[in-house]
Scaffold this motif. Sequence first.
Motif, PDB file in Angstrom:
ATOM      1  N   LEU A  69      19.942  44.957  47.129  1.00  0.00           N
ATOM      2  CA  LEU A  69      19.666  43.576  46.771  1.00  0.00           C
ATOM      3  C   LEU A  69      18.192  43.494  46.406  1.00  0.00           C
ATOM      4  CD1 LEU A  69      20.212  40.482  46.667  1.00  0.00           C
ATOM      5  CD2 LEU A  69      19.692  40.448  49.121  1.00  0.00           C
ATOM      6  N   ASP A  70      17.898  42.977  45.214  1.00  0.00           N
ATOM      7  CA  ASP A  70      16.526  42.756  44.769  1.00  0.00           C
ATOM      8  C   ASP A  70      16.313  41.244  44.699  1.00  0.00           C
ATOM      9  OD1 ASP A  70      14.144  42.355  43.363  1.00  0.00           O
ATOM     10  OD2 ASP A  70      14.475  44.077  42.047  1.00  0.00           O
ATOM     11  N   ARG A  71      15.696  40.694  45.722  1.00  0.00           N
ATOM     12  CA  ARG A  71      15.497  39.245  45.780  1.00  0.00           C
ATOM     13  C   ARG A  71      14.575  38.754  44.666  1.00  0.00           C
ATOM     14  NH1 ARG A  71      16.787  36.023  50.049  1.00  0.00           N
ATOM     15  NH2 ARG A  71      17.864  37.004  51.772  1.00  0.00           N
ATOM     16  N   ASP A  72      13.576  39.550  44.299  1.00  0.00           N
ATOM     17  CA  ASP A  72      12.652  39.129  43.238  1.00  0.00           C
ATOM     18  C   ASP A  72      13.372  38.980  41.902  1.00  0.00           C
ATOM     19  OD1 ASP A  72      10.505  39.079  45.024  1.00  0.00           O
ATOM     20  OD2 ASP A  72      10.013  41.191  44.637  1.00  0.00           O
TER      21      ASP A  72
ATOM     22  N   MET B 160      16.615  38.783  41.706  1.00  0.00           N
ATOM     23  CA  MET B 160      17.877  38.089  42.002  1.00  0.00           C
ATOM     24  C   MET B 160      19.069  38.885  41.464  1.00  0.00           C
ATOM     25  SD  MET B 160      17.095  35.604  43.921  1.00  0.00           S
ATOM     26  CE  MET B 160      18.515  34.546  43.975  1.00  0.00           C
ATOM     27  N   THR B 161      19.110  40.152  41.826  1.00  0.00           N
ATOM     28  CA  THR B 161      20.206  41.019  41.408  1.00  0.00           C
ATOM     29  C   THR B 161      20.776  41.776  42.605  1.00  0.00           C
ATOM     30  OG1 THR B 161      18.705  42.849  40.897  1.00  0.00           O
ATOM     31  CG2 THR B 161      19.297  41.394  39.070  1.00  0.00           C
TER      32      THR B 161
ATOM     33  N   LEU C 218      26.047  38.165  50.532  1.00  0.00           N
ATOM     34  CA  LEU C 218      25.015  37.253  50.032  1.00  0.00           C
ATOM     35  C   LEU C 218      24.857  35.997  50.886  1.00  0.00           C
ATOM     36  CD1 LEU C 218      25.576  37.486  46.180  1.00  0.00           C
ATOM     37  CD2 LEU C 218      23.719  38.497  47.528  1.00  0.00           C
TER      38      LEU C 218
ATOM     39  N   ARG D 295      22.640  36.087  53.664  1.00  0.00           N
ATOM     40  CA  ARG D 295      21.228  36.178  53.290  1.00  0.00           C
ATOM     41  C   ARG D 295      20.743  34.911  52.588  1.00  0.00           C
ATOM     42  NH1 ARG D 295      23.670  40.720  53.858  1.00  0.00           N
ATOM     43  NH2 ARG D 295      22.586  42.628  54.440  1.00  0.00           N
TER      44      ARG D 295
ATOM     45  N   LEU E 110      22.143  33.406  49.959  1.00  0.00           N
ATOM     46  CA  LEU E 110      22.310  33.488  48.507  1.00  0.00           C
ATOM     47  C   LEU E 110      23.782  33.381  48.138  1.00  0.00           C
ATOM     48  CD1 LEU E 110      19.953  36.556  47.952  1.00  0.00           C
ATOM     49  CD2 LEU E 110      19.397  34.166  47.473  1.00  0.00           C
ATOM     50  N   THR E 111      24.044  33.218  46.854  1.00  0.00           N
ATOM     51  CA  THR E 111      25.413  33.259  46.334  1.00  0.00           C
ATOM     52  C   THR E 111      25.370  33.669  44.868  1.00  0.00           C
ATOM     53  OG1 THR E 111      27.502  32.071  46.167  1.00  0.00           O
ATOM     54  CG2 THR E 111      25.513  30.835  45.630  1.00  0.00           C
TER      55      THR E 111
ATOM     56  N   THR F 242      26.984  38.103  33.497  1.00  0.00           N
ATOM     57  CA  THR F 242      26.095  38.122  34.663  1.00  0.00           C
ATOM     58  C   THR F 242      25.972  39.498  35.281  1.00  0.00           C
ATOM     59  OG1 THR F 242      27.855  37.561  36.227  1.00  0.00           O
ATOM     60  CG2 THR F 242      26.685  35.718  35.205  1.00  0.00           C
TER      61      THR F 242
END
Length: 145
Positions: free
Chosen positions: A82-85, A87-88, A104, A107, A109-110, A144
């Motif tokens: 997971l790359d939060r910066d 968003m992938t 997700l 964490r 996220l979705t 996506t």
Amino acid sequence: SKVFDIVLRFRAWYIQTFFSAPELHNQRVADIVEQVRAWRERNDGTKLCTARPGWESISPGYRAYKKTSTRISIDLRDILSLDRDAMTVRCEPMVNMGQISHYLVGRGLTLPLVPEMDDLTVGGLTMGVGIEGSSHKYGLMDDTV
């Protein structure tokens, strides 16, 4: 059915608990490459298909073509990173939407597109375009990925 959903959720938990090994991704891909090379070297006129059993498919019907095809084992069921910066989420094609959603949501996220069926896989949605209820806003699943 409810029983089928329970069995699949248990199966997903079992695989994730006992067989999850994102660090083996490169080796698993190399194994697939070797299976395809061996098929090509045999030059036996068969077509390729996955070794995935019919009961794992969302689509109804019997897949007779698998009997006459070379079946390639594709054991790629892990969420890799997971790359939060950016968003992938980087994951393998047999990861299903239920796995990603649970990963997700825990964490905070979705996904922008959340299919109605947890059993749909990333690979299947990508190959099948994956139109969902929010596609009018975020595009198709393959947009996506």
